[in-house]
Design an enzyme around this catalytic site. Structure first.
Site, PDB file in Angstrom:
ATOM      1  N   LYS A 116      -1.362 -32.862 -59.215  1.00 40.93           N
ATOM      2  CA  LYS A 116       0.188 -32.306 -59.086  1.00 40.93           C
ATOM      3  C   LYS A 116       0.827 -32.671 -60.294  1.00 40.93           C
ATOM      4  CE  LYS A 116       1.858 -32.170 -54.890  1.00 40.93           C
ATOM      5  NZ  LYS A 116       2.440 -32.600 -53.567  1.00 40.93           N
ATOM      6  N   GLY A 164       2.193 -33.741 -46.985  1.00 41.24           N
ATOM      7  CA  GLY A 164       3.532 -34.554 -46.926  1.00 41.24           C
ATOM      8  C   GLY A 164       2.993 -36.017 -47.042  1.00 41.24           C
ATOM      9  N   LYS A 200      13.058 -35.926 -59.459  1.00 43.54           N
ATOM     10  CA  LYS A 200      14.537 -35.612 -58.878  1.00 43.54           C
ATOM     11  C   LYS A 200      14.354 -35.133 -57.572  1.00 43.54           C
ATOM     12  CE  LYS A 200      18.784 -35.523 -59.466  1.00 43.54           C
ATOM     13  NZ  LYS A 200      19.592 -36.756 -59.117  1.00 43.54           N
ATOM     14  N   LYS A 236       5.512 -29.059 -42.316  1.00 50.99           N
ATOM     15  CA  LYS A 236       5.949 -27.544 -41.725  1.00 50.99           C
ATOM     16  C   LYS A 236       5.866 -27.330 -39.922  1.00 50.99           C
ATOM     17  CE  LYS A 236       4.768 -25.900 -46.085  1.00 50.99           C
ATOM     18  NZ  LYS A 236       3.514 -25.408 -46.600  1.00 50.99           N
ATOM     19  N   GLU A 292       4.233 -27.157 -56.150  1.00 52.65           N
ATOM     20  CA  GLU A 292       2.832 -27.291 -56.298  1.00 52.65           C
ATOM     21  C   GLU A 292       2.151 -25.943 -55.926  1.00 52.65           C
ATOM     22  OE1 GLU A 292       0.601 -29.224 -53.301  1.00 52.65           O
ATOM     23  OE2 GLU A 292       1.974 -28.848 -51.873  1.00 52.65           O
ATOM     24  N   ASN A 294      -0.914 -24.445 -53.613  1.00 54.41           N
ATOM     25  CA  ASN A 294      -2.134 -24.692 -52.824  1.00 54.41           C
ATOM     26  C   ASN A 294      -3.273 -23.531 -52.888  1.00 54.41           C
ATOM     27  OD1 ASN A 294      -0.980 -27.043 -51.432  1.00 54.41           O
ATOM     28  ND2 ASN A 294       0.339 -25.570 -50.216  1.00 54.41           N
ATOM     29  N   ARG A 296      -5.872 -22.362 -51.445  1.00 53.40           N
ATOM     30  CA  ARG A 296      -6.734 -22.110 -50.273  1.00 53.40           C
ATOM     31  C   ARG A 296      -5.693 -21.068 -49.429  1.00 53.40           C
ATOM     32  NH1 ARG A 296      -3.315 -25.117 -47.057  1.00 53.40           N
ATOM     33  NH2 ARG A 296      -2.429 -26.869 -48.183  1.00 53.40           N
ATOM     34  N   VAL A 299      -1.880 -22.512 -43.759  1.00 52.69           N
ATOM     35  CA  VAL A 299      -1.751 -22.511 -42.127  1.00 52.69           C
ATOM     36  C   VAL A 299      -1.017 -21.327 -41.739  1.00 52.69           C
ATOM     37  CG1 VAL A 299      -0.901 -23.980 -40.298  1.00 52.69           C
ATOM     38  CG2 VAL A 299      -2.014 -25.079 -42.067  1.00 52.69           C
ATOM     39  N   ARG A 342       4.233 -23.773 -34.984  1.00 49.77           N
ATOM     40  CA  ARG A 342       3.118 -24.743 -34.891  1.00 49.77           C
ATOM     41  C   ARG A 342       3.001 -25.436 -33.703  1.00 49.77           C
ATOM     42  NH1 ARG A 342       1.397 -27.064 -40.833  1.00 49.77           N
ATOM     43  NH2 ARG A 342       1.991 -25.218 -41.917  1.00 49.77           N
TER      44      ARG A 342
HETATM   45  P1  ADP Z   1      -0.039 -26.069 -45.145  1.00 47.86           P
HETATM   46  O1  ADP Z   1       1.203 -25.894 -46.274  1.00 47.86           O
HETATM   47  O2  ADP Z   1      -0.953 -24.991 -45.216  1.00 47.86           O
HETATM   48  O3  ADP Z   1       0.375 -26.606 -43.850  1.00 47.86           O
HETATM   49  P2  ADP Z   1      -0.540 -28.903 -45.465  1.00 47.86           P
HETATM   50  O4  ADP Z   1      -0.598 -29.642 -46.797  1.00 47.86           O
HETATM   51  O5  ADP Z   1       0.303 -29.114 -44.450  1.00 47.86           O
HETATM   52  O6  ADP Z   1      -0.506 -27.385 -45.910  1.00 47.86           O
HETATM   53  O7  ADP Z   1      -2.014 -29.031 -44.941  1.00 47.86           O
HETATM   54  C1  ADP Z   1      -2.654 -28.168 -44.104  1.00 47.86           C
HETATM   55  C2  ADP Z   1      -3.515 -29.040 -42.952  1.00 47.86           C
HETATM   56  O8  ADP Z   1      -4.640 -29.353 -43.899  1.00 47.86           O
HETATM   57  C3  ADP Z   1      -2.888 -30.219 -42.584  1.00 47.86           C
HETATM   58  O9  ADP Z   1      -2.278 -29.688 -41.155  1.00 47.86           O
HETATM   59  C4  ADP Z   1      -3.878 -31.110 -42.370  1.00 47.86           C
HETATM   60  O10 ADP Z   1      -4.447 -30.824 -41.333  1.00 47.86           O
HETATM   61  C5  ADP Z   1      -4.821 -30.760 -43.442  1.00 47.86           C
HETATM   62  N1  ADP Z   1      -4.727 -31.481 -44.658  1.00 47.86           N
HETATM   63  C6  ADP Z   1      -4.009 -31.584 -45.781  1.00 47.86           C
HETATM   64  N2  ADP Z   1      -4.463 -32.576 -46.571  1.00 47.86           N
HETATM   65  C7  ADP Z   1      -5.377 -33.002 -46.168  1.00 47.86           C
HETATM   66  C8  ADP Z   1      -6.335 -33.962 -46.823  1.00 47.86           C
HETATM   67  N3  ADP Z   1      -6.261 -34.646 -47.864  1.00 47.86           N
HETATM   68  N4  ADP Z   1      -7.411 -34.389 -46.012  1.00 47.86           N
HETATM   69  C9  ADP Z   1      -7.638 -33.726 -44.960  1.00 47.86           C
HETATM   70  N5  ADP Z   1      -6.902 -32.887 -44.287  1.00 47.86           N
HETATM   71  C10 ADP Z   1      -5.756 -32.365 -44.775  1.00 47.86           C
HETATM   72  P1  ADP Z   2       2.522 -31.854 -50.096  1.00 46.67           P
HETATM   73  O1  ADP Z   2       1.347 -31.649 -51.064  1.00 46.67           O
HETATM   74  O2  ADP Z   2       2.242 -33.098 -49.451  1.00 46.67           O
HETATM   75  O3  ADP Z   2       2.545 -30.738 -49.459  1.00 46.67           O
HETATM   76  P2  ADP Z   2       4.884 -30.901 -51.758  1.00 46.67           P
HETATM   77  O4  ADP Z   2       4.927 -31.188 -53.203  1.00 46.67           O
HETATM   78  O5  ADP Z   2       4.562 -29.775 -51.286  1.00 46.67           O
HETATM   79  O6  ADP Z   2       3.836 -31.916 -51.198  1.00 46.67           O
HETATM   80  O7  ADP Z   2       6.187 -31.504 -50.818  1.00 46.67           O
HETATM   81  C1  ADP Z   2       6.399 -31.419 -49.548  1.00 46.67           C
HETATM   82  C2  ADP Z   2       7.675 -31.344 -48.925  1.00 46.67           C
HETATM   83  O8  ADP Z   2       8.529 -32.701 -49.637  1.00 46.67           O
HETATM   84  C3  ADP Z   2       8.480 -29.996 -49.354  1.00 46.67           C
HETATM   85  O9  ADP Z   2       8.193 -29.127 -48.509  1.00 46.67           O
HETATM   86  C4  ADP Z   2      10.003 -30.579 -49.659  1.00 46.67           C
HETATM   87  O10 ADP Z   2      10.442 -30.718 -48.152  1.00 46.67           O
HETATM   88  C5  ADP Z   2       9.756 -32.095 -49.997  1.00 46.67           C
HETATM   89  N1  ADP Z   2       9.823 -32.338 -51.330  1.00 46.67           N
HETATM   90  C6  ADP Z   2       8.808 -32.186 -52.210  1.00 46.67           C
HETATM   91  N2  ADP Z   2       9.470 -32.299 -53.495  1.00 46.67           N
HETATM   92  C7  ADP Z   2      10.796 -32.481 -53.328  1.00 46.67           C
HETATM   93  C8  ADP Z   2      12.090 -32.616 -54.356  1.00 46.67           C
HETATM   94  N3  ADP Z   2      11.678 -32.893 -55.528  1.00 46.67           N
HETATM   95  N4  ADP Z   2      13.228 -32.802 -53.722  1.00 46.67           N
HETATM   96  C9  ADP Z   2      13.345 -32.332 -52.457  1.00 46.67           C
HETATM   97  N5  ADP Z   2      12.465 -32.295 -51.515  1.00 46.67           N
HETATM   98  C10 ADP Z   2      11.063 -32.375 -52.051  1.00 46.67           C
HETATM   99 MG    MG Z   3       2.973 -28.476 -50.197  1.00 47.09          MG
END
Ligand code: ADP
Ligand code: ADP
Ligand code: MG
Length: 451
Positions: A116, A164, A200, A236, A292, A294, A296, A299, A342
């Protein structure tokens, strides 16, 4: 065209991929762990092979077991779904090296976006607005100097993060000093990569994201925005499209800008397949920032499918077959409003701890505008080993109030016994005046201040 696809996943997404393959006339082999050898996905696939014991590290995450099973069953491609190996660059490369088509982007693209810190740099280079942030955090002193220069609160995030995990908000120097070592340890064991960075923290923000599709002939399109601001623990709960943002300044073009930015980033990294570019939006100013990408299927992809009448998994299969995109940007028209809940096996009374067990009664809603993506049925076991997602309830309506009413009705019709679920909780959330009014933010569910 692909002939036989190996499905390297489980649960509802395994079923979703098998369904798309059947519709496209492609054979499927399901790679299942010992815990998943029976069930709807196993019955629907042409063949099932066991790839290892129940713990994911010994089955769904075992790259060589998956590849050996795919080769051994004569497959020509692997669909990784989401989670598990879907964002593993080394797995994508190992598939290709073994002569299997990985249904997703090139390993190099996954690698660039999966780190990231690097993804932020690539996005900034491509001209996207990025949240003020750091590269890899070295010392506590360096981190707190940076935090003071941009002002608290700041967010600690994992370079290899996902789902998360490892995310923490620090509101003071004291918190930053306390959280840094904790986060380093947590992230190191979760991802095998302890690198952290700071951003930030954007207060009272919304999470928006853009669906991308790109073929291997250089065509990239976007399939609109989804709003995924209803979250708990940065995960989410409910997603919807099109985004409803009554607090946005009049005349804001932020959704159009976001779509253009997402497309530009996908083009910059030579993206291929389905992907999602996530943004954080300050709904008071209309400023948006790249979070970020994703690499792929997501969900919540059915929200986009229902809004635009497209099949994103079928598009993935077409793209992986080397065919040009079947959709043109100008043909995509959104219709009405779509909401997804969900539904997970979690106990609301126990702080949403997983509630594994066996589903006794399983009765799902039906009728116009209702789609349920699920692998569950009566008698289904919900193992402790995996994610607690039971079903995605996706509801379409002519407008947002109609979709909200239909979703509340559908949730009332949904009856599950044997395991605890979030159904009643989600129904309550969709009656909350702030949520109905659309002025919530990503912290609202956890009791953050209403904006
Ligand atoms: P989305 O925005 O599609 O919900 P998430 O980051 O929440 O993306 O990931 C989707 C699903 O993938 C999660 O509910 C979890 O089951 C799985 N997942 C996410 N990160 C990982 C990881 N590092 N290793 C294994 N499973 C993961
Ligand atoms: P992940 O790879 O775990 O999905 P994300 O970077 O997509 O990580 O962030 C997951 C969640 O965290 C976002 O949907 C948002 O709710 C919160 N978040 C991430 N970065 C920020 C930020 N800079 N300020 C406020 N909320 C954030
Ligand atoms: Mg994310």
């Amino acid at each position: 065209m692909l002939r036989r696809v190996f499905v390297a996943n489980r649960g509802e997404i395994a079923l979703r991929v098998i369904a798309a393959c059947l519709d496209e006339g492609i054979e499927t082999v399901l790679g299942a762990s010992e815990a998943d050898r029976v069930g709807r996905a196993a019955r629907m696939a042409d063949r099932v092979v066991c790839i290892g014991p129940a713990p994911a590290s010994r089955s769904y995450l075992d790259q060589s077991a998956v590849i050996a099973a795919a080769i051994g069953t004569g497959c020509d491609a692997v669909h990784p779904g989401y989670g598990f190996l879907s964002e593993s660059a080394s797995f994508a490369e190992a598939c290709e090296a073994a002569g299997l088509t990985f249904i997703g982007p090139a390993g190099a693209t996954i690698r660039a976006m999966g780190d990231k810190i690097r993804a932020r740099a690539v996005a900034a280079e491509a001209g996207l607005p990025v949240v003020p942030g750091t590269s890899e955090v070295g010392s506590v002193e360096q981190a707190s100097r940076w935090a003071e220069s941009v002002g608290y609160p700041v967010m600690l995030k994992a370079a290899a993060g996902g789902g998360g995990r490892g995310i923490k908000v620090a509101r003071s120097r004291d918190e930053l000093e306390r959280f840094l070592p904790l986060a380093t340890a947590e992230v190191g064991s979760a991802f095998g990569d302890a690198r952290l960075y700071l951003e930030k923290y954007v207060e009272r923000a919304r999470h928006l994201e853009v669906q991308i599709l790109a073929d291997s002939h250089g065509r990239t399109i976007h399939v609109g925005c989804r709003d995924c601001s209803l979250q708990r623990r940065y995960q989410k709960l409910i997603e919807e499209a099109p985004p409803y943002l009554p607090l946005l300044p009049d005349g804001s073009m932020v959704l159009e800008e976001m779509c253009a930015h997402a497309t530009r980033l996908a083009e910059a990294v030579d993206y291929r397949g389905a992907g999602t570019v996530e943004f954080i939006l300050d709904q008071h100013t209309g400023d948006h920032y790249f979070l970020e990408m994703n690499t792929r299927i997501q969900v919540e992809h059915p929200v986009t499918e229902e809004l635009y009448g497209v099949d994103l998994v079928a598009e993935q299969l077409r793209i992986a077959s080397g065919e040009p995109l079947g959709l043109r940007q100008e043909d995509l028209v959104e219709r009405g409003h779509v909401i997804e809940c969900r539904i997970t096996a979690e106990a609301q009374d126990a702080d949403f701890a997983p509630s594994p067990g066996v589903v006794a009664e399983w009765s799902i809603p039906s009728g116009k505008g209702i789609r349920v993506d699920t692998h569950c049925e009566s008698g289904q076991s919900v193992p402790v080993f995996y994610d607690s997602l039971l079903a995605k309830l996706v509801v379409s309506g002519r407008d947002r109030p109609h979709a909200l009413r239909r979703m509340r009705r559908a949730l009332s019709e949904f009856e599950v016994t044997g395991v605890e679920t979030t159904i009643a909780y989600l129904r309550d959330l969709l009656q909350d005046p702030i949520v109905v009014g659309g002025t919530h933010d990503t912290k609202y569910v956890e009791g953050g201040p209403a904006t």
